[in-house]
Design a protein around this motif. Structure first.
Motif: not given
Length: 180
Positions: A13, A16-17, A122, A157-160, A162
């Motif tokens: 992503r 992404g994190n 996550a 930190v799962y959600e992009k 986060r």
């Protein structure tokens, strides 16, 4: 003396994190006067190693004609390599693992590197990253003269995106800044 820093962002992503932590590491490394480059592995065309060992008979040239030759040369030329991956089922993601496997063509030329590891997950517990780190460390164990310099954990930190605003962002920046 400035160093050449190569950041291999395994995140599929963009933004992404683990990718965001790579950006912070790069910002710190550049502010310290280093030359830093981030390669988003997912944006490169890199096929899987086929264990054909064509590379043995061809002076390190791989039978697969894709972007890996360029990435591998950057790894050879770098002083510092940052390996970054989200944790996928307690391991490194496929995109970055493919890159590590494909270094077999010229792996003896990847030497005397400082390694930093960025791992996001996550799970709140950093223990879930141990297998991912073992993969990174296993690769570094094969690199003559490798030195582990630091690990950055982005936990919970799962959600992009986060990871933004977490202590891991500051840690990535500071660790990048410490490259000398």
């Amino acid at each position: 003396m400035s160093k050449k820093v190569l950041i291999l962002s395994g995140s599929p992503r963009k933004g992404g994190n683990s990718d965001l932590l790579c950006d912070e590491f790069m910002r710190g490394a550049k502010e310290s006067g280093n030359e830093a480059e981030k390669v988003r592995v997912a944006e490169k065309k890199i096929g899987y190693c086929r264990a054909c060992y064509y590379c043995r008979q061809s002076g390190g040239e791989c039978a697969i004609k894709d972007d890996m030759a360029e990435v591998l040369q950057k790894m050879i030329d770098a002083d510092v390599i940052v390996l970054a991956s989200p944790v996928y089922f307690y391991s490194v993601d496929a995109q970055l693992k493919t890159v590590l496997d494909r270094t077999v063509a010229r792996w003896l030329e990847v030497r005397d590197k400082e390694f930093y590891y960025i791992v996001t997950m996550a799970d709140e517990e950093t223990g879930s990253a141990e297998t991912t780190l073992a993969c990174f460390r296993g690769y570094a164990d094969c690199v003559q003269g490798a030195k582990e310099m630091g690990v950055i954990y982005g936990a919970g930190v799962y959600e992009k995106g986060r990871v933004a605003g977490t202590p891991a962002m500051r840690q990535a920046y500071e660790m990048g800044k410490s490259v000398r």
